[in-house]
Design a protein around this motif. Structure first.
Motif, PDB file in Angstrom:
ATOM      1  N   ALA A  90      -1.340  30.512   6.216  1.00 28.84           N
ATOM      2  CA  ALA A  90      -0.088  30.740   5.486  1.00 28.84           C
ATOM      3  C   ALA A  90       1.022  29.841   6.029  1.00 28.84           C
ATOM      4  O   ALA A  90       1.841  29.334   5.261  1.00 28.84           O
ATOM      5  N   TYR A  91       1.054  29.625   7.339  1.00 31.46           N
ATOM      6  CA  TYR A  91       2.114  28.835   7.969  1.00 31.46           C
ATOM      7  C   TYR A  91       1.957  27.337   7.715  1.00 31.46           C
ATOM      8  O   TYR A  91       2.904  26.663   7.334  1.00 31.46           O
TER       9      TYR A  91
ATOM     10  N   GLY B 120      10.182  18.171   3.381  1.00 23.58           N
ATOM     11  CA  GLY B 120      10.283  19.094   2.272  1.00 23.58           C
ATOM     12  C   GLY B 120      10.415  20.511   2.778  1.00 23.58           C
ATOM     13  O   GLY B 120      10.666  20.751   3.962  1.00 23.58           O
ATOM     14  N   GLU B 121      10.236  21.443   1.867  1.00 19.44           N
ATOM     15  CA  GLU B 121      10.287  22.856   2.209  1.00 19.44           C
ATOM     16  C   GLU B 121       9.181  23.562   1.442  1.00 19.44           C
ATOM     17  O   GLU B 121       8.962  23.297   0.263  1.00 19.44           O
TER      18      GLU B 121
ATOM     19  N   LEU C  41       6.043  15.886   7.477  1.00 18.37           N
ATOM     20  CA  LEU C  41       4.636  15.497   7.570  1.00 18.37           C
ATOM     21  C   LEU C  41       4.489  14.051   8.023  1.00 18.37           C
ATOM     22  O   LEU C  41       5.150  13.156   7.504  1.00 18.37           O
ATOM     23  N   GLN C  42       3.612  13.853   8.988  1.00 13.40           N
ATOM     24  CA  GLN C  42       3.196  12.512   9.376  1.00 13.40           C
ATOM     25  C   GLN C  42       2.079  12.080   8.427  1.00 13.40           C
ATOM     26  O   GLN C  42       1.349  12.926   7.905  1.00 13.40           O
ATOM     27  N   THR C  43       1.921  10.788   8.253  1.00  9.26           N
ATOM     28  CA  THR C  43       0.831  10.257   7.443  1.00  9.26           C
ATOM     29  C   THR C  43      -0.152   9.541   8.367  1.00  9.26           C
ATOM     30  O   THR C  43       0.232   8.633   9.103  1.00  9.26           O
ATOM     31  N   TRP C  44      -1.387   9.991   8.321  1.00  5.73           N
ATOM     32  CA  TRP C  44      -2.485   9.387   9.075  1.00  5.73           C
ATOM     33  C   TRP C  44      -3.382   8.689   8.087  1.00  5.73           C
ATOM     34  O   TRP C  44      -3.630   9.214   6.986  1.00  5.73           O
TER      35      TRP C  44
END
Length: 181
Positions: free
Chosen positions: A42-43, A163-164, A172-175
Protein backbone atom coordinates in the motif's frame (compact mmCIF):
# COMPACT_ATOMS: atom_id res chain seq x y z
CA UNK A 1 4.39 4.70 -37.05
CA UNK A 2 0.84 5.32 -35.82
CA UNK A 3 0.00 6.68 -32.38
CA UNK A 4 -1.90 3.52 -31.46
CA UNK A 5 0.35 0.76 -30.11
CA UNK A 6 -0.06 -2.74 -31.44
CA UNK A 7 -2.04 -4.93 -29.07
CA UNK A 8 -0.24 -7.45 -26.93
CA UNK A 9 -0.97 -11.13 -27.56
CA UNK A 10 -4.21 -12.34 -26.01
CA UNK A 11 -2.25 -14.90 -23.98
CA UNK A 12 1.31 -14.60 -22.71
CA UNK A 13 3.46 -17.11 -20.85
CA UNK A 14 7.15 -16.44 -20.35
CA UNK A 15 9.55 -18.96 -18.86
CA UNK A 16 13.09 -18.39 -17.63
CA UNK A 17 15.27 -18.10 -14.55
CA UNK A 18 13.24 -20.81 -12.81
CA UNK A 19 10.02 -18.83 -13.24
CA UNK A 20 6.86 -18.98 -15.29
CA UNK A 21 5.23 -15.58 -15.81
CA UNK A 22 1.64 -16.11 -16.89
CA UNK A 23 -1.68 -14.40 -17.36
CA UNK A 24 -3.87 -13.76 -14.34
CA UNK A 25 -7.12 -15.77 -14.42
CA UNK A 26 -10.38 -15.87 -12.49
CA UNK A 27 -8.92 -18.82 -10.56
CA UNK A 28 -6.36 -16.39 -9.05
CA UNK A 29 -8.89 -13.94 -7.62
CA UNK A 30 -8.98 -15.56 -4.17
CA UNK A 31 -5.14 -15.58 -3.92
CA UNK A 32 -4.64 -11.94 -4.93
CA UNK A 33 -5.64 -10.31 -1.60
CA UNK A 34 -3.04 -12.40 0.27
CA UNK A 35 -0.40 -11.14 -2.16
CA UNK A 36 -1.41 -7.47 -2.42
CA UNK A 37 -3.21 -6.49 0.81
CA UNK A 38 -0.16 -5.48 2.85
CA UNK A 39 1.04 -2.16 4.35
CA UNK A 40 4.35 -2.22 2.40
CA UNK A 41 2.53 -2.69 -0.89
CA UNK A 42 0.00 0.00 0.00
CA UNK A 43 2.86 2.40 0.84
CA UNK A 44 5.26 1.84 -2.06
CA UNK A 45 2.88 1.07 -4.94
CA UNK A 46 -0.28 2.52 -6.49
CA UNK A 47 -2.08 -0.79 -5.83
CA UNK A 48 -5.44 -0.19 -4.12
CA UNK A 49 -5.61 -0.75 -0.38
CA UNK A 50 -7.40 -2.45 1.23
CA UNK A 51 -7.22 -5.14 -1.45
CA UNK A 52 -10.07 -7.65 -1.42
CA UNK A 53 -11.68 -9.97 -3.98
CA UNK A 54 -13.79 -7.15 -5.46
CA UNK A 55 -10.62 -5.11 -6.02
CA UNK A 56 -8.97 -8.24 -7.46
CA UNK A 57 -11.81 -8.61 -9.97
CA UNK A 58 -11.52 -4.93 -10.96
CA UNK A 59 -7.74 -5.32 -11.36
CA UNK A 60 -8.19 -8.39 -13.58
CA UNK A 61 -10.69 -6.48 -15.75
CA UNK A 62 -8.36 -3.44 -15.96
CA UNK A 63 -5.46 -5.76 -16.87
CA UNK A 64 -7.45 -7.16 -19.78
CA UNK A 65 -8.48 -3.67 -20.93
CA UNK A 66 -4.91 -2.31 -20.83
CA UNK A 67 -3.62 -5.36 -22.71
CA UNK A 68 -6.28 -4.95 -25.42
CA UNK A 69 -5.33 -1.26 -25.72
CA UNK A 70 -1.69 -2.31 -26.18
CA UNK A 71 -0.36 -0.25 -23.27
CA UNK A 72 0.31 -2.59 -20.35
CA UNK A 73 0.49 -6.25 -19.36
CA UNK A 74 0.30 -7.70 -15.85
CA UNK A 75 1.58 -11.24 -15.35
CA UNK A 76 1.51 -13.49 -12.30
CA UNK A 77 4.96 -14.54 -11.07
CA UNK A 78 5.01 -18.30 -10.46
CA UNK A 79 7.62 -21.03 -10.16
CA UNK A 80 5.26 -23.81 -11.24
CA UNK A 81 2.98 -22.10 -13.76
CA UNK A 82 0.12 -22.26 -11.25
CA UNK A 83 0.51 -20.66 -7.81
CA UNK A 84 0.89 -16.86 -8.01
CA UNK A 85 3.64 -15.43 -5.79
CA UNK A 86 3.57 -11.86 -7.09
CA UNK A 87 3.16 -9.78 -10.21
CA UNK A 88 5.33 -8.22 -12.89
CA UNK A 89 4.10 -5.39 -15.09
CA UNK A 90 5.33 -4.11 -18.43
CA UNK A 91 4.10 -0.78 -19.76
CA UNK A 92 5.06 0.74 -23.07
CA UNK A 93 6.78 4.06 -22.40
CA UNK A 94 8.59 6.79 -24.37
CA UNK A 95 11.91 5.36 -23.09
CA UNK A 96 10.97 1.93 -24.49
CA UNK A 97 9.25 0.02 -21.71
CA UNK A 98 8.75 0.38 -17.97
CA UNK A 99 8.70 -2.64 -15.68
CA UNK A 100 7.12 -2.82 -12.24
CA UNK A 101 6.81 -5.67 -9.79
CA UNK A 102 5.45 -6.73 -6.46
CA UNK A 103 6.04 -9.95 -4.54
CA UNK A 104 3.67 -11.19 -1.86
CA UNK A 105 5.13 -10.82 1.65
CA UNK A 106 5.23 -14.60 2.25
CA UNK A 107 7.37 -15.09 -0.88
CA UNK A 108 10.07 -12.44 -0.47
CA UNK A 109 13.76 -13.22 -0.14
CA UNK A 110 13.84 -15.75 -3.00
CA UNK A 111 15.01 -13.41 -5.75
CA UNK A 112 11.61 -13.62 -7.47
CA UNK A 113 11.37 -9.91 -8.34
CA UNK A 114 14.87 -9.61 -9.88
CA UNK A 115 14.38 -12.80 -11.89
CA UNK A 116 10.91 -11.70 -13.07
CA UNK A 117 12.29 -8.29 -14.08
CA UNK A 118 15.07 -9.92 -16.13
CA UNK A 119 12.59 -12.26 -17.88
CA UNK A 120 10.24 -9.36 -18.63
CA UNK A 121 13.13 -7.19 -19.87
CA UNK A 122 14.16 -9.98 -22.25
CA UNK A 123 10.57 -10.10 -23.55
CA UNK A 124 10.60 -6.31 -24.09
CA UNK A 125 13.90 -6.46 -25.97
CA UNK A 126 13.16 -9.56 -28.06
CA UNK A 127 9.42 -9.32 -28.70
CA UNK A 128 8.73 -5.59 -28.57
CA UNK A 129 12.06 -4.47 -30.00
CA UNK A 130 12.66 -1.77 -27.40
CA UNK A 131 16.17 -0.50 -26.84
CA UNK A 132 15.81 0.26 -23.13
CA UNK A 133 13.67 -0.77 -20.18
CA UNK A 134 13.31 1.31 -17.05
CA UNK A 135 12.29 0.91 -13.44
CA UNK A 136 10.91 3.89 -11.53
CA UNK A 137 11.39 3.62 -7.78
CA UNK A 138 11.92 5.61 -4.63
CA UNK A 139 15.50 5.73 -3.34
CA UNK A 140 14.20 4.99 0.18
CA UNK A 141 12.70 1.69 -0.98
CA UNK A 142 15.79 -0.41 -0.21
CA UNK A 143 14.18 -3.64 -1.41
CA UNK A 144 13.43 -2.16 -4.84
CA UNK A 145 16.90 -0.63 -5.12
CA UNK A 146 18.30 -4.12 -4.41
CA UNK A 147 16.04 -5.62 -7.11
CA UNK A 148 17.17 -3.01 -9.65
CA UNK A 149 20.83 -3.72 -8.88
CA UNK A 150 20.42 -7.52 -8.93
CA UNK A 151 18.55 -7.30 -12.24
CA UNK A 152 21.46 -5.40 -13.81
CA UNK A 153 19.88 -1.94 -13.98
CA UNK A 154 21.84 1.27 -13.44
CA UNK A 155 20.65 4.59 -12.05
CA UNK A 156 20.08 7.03 -14.92
CA UNK A 157 21.08 10.68 -14.76
CA UNK A 158 17.59 12.06 -15.38
CA UNK A 159 15.33 14.30 -13.29
CA UNK A 160 13.31 12.72 -10.50
CA UNK A 161 9.66 12.00 -11.25
CA UNK A 162 7.67 13.81 -8.58
CA UNK A 163 4.04 13.31 -7.75
CA UNK A 164 1.54 12.33 -5.12
CA UNK A 165 -0.18 8.97 -4.65
CA UNK A 166 -2.70 8.13 -1.92
CA UNK A 167 -2.04 11.52 -0.29
CA UNK A 168 1.72 10.87 -0.04
CA UNK A 169 4.33 12.77 -2.05
CA UNK A 170 6.95 10.71 -3.87
CA UNK A 171 10.11 11.22 -5.91
CA UNK A 172 10.99 8.37 -8.26
CA UNK A 173 14.45 7.62 -9.56
CA UNK A 174 14.74 6.11 -13.03
CA UNK A 175 16.90 3.01 -13.42
CA UNK A 176 17.65 1.69 -16.88
CA UNK A 177 18.83 -1.39 -18.70
CA UNK A 178 19.82 -1.20 -22.36
CA UNK A 179 19.49 -3.98 -24.89
CA UNK A 180 22.75 -5.91 -25.23
CA UNK A 181 24.22 -5.46 -28.69
Amino acid sequence: MSGTPLPFPERIELAGEGLVLRDWTEADLAAMPELFDHPDIAYWTPIVSPFDEAVARARLNKDRQMRAEGTTILLAITVDGRTPLGEVMLRRAPEGAEIGYVVGPAHRGQGLAARAVRVMAEYAFDQLGVGQVVLELEAENAASVAVATKAGFGLLDVPLIRGEEKGRPYALQTWGLRRAL
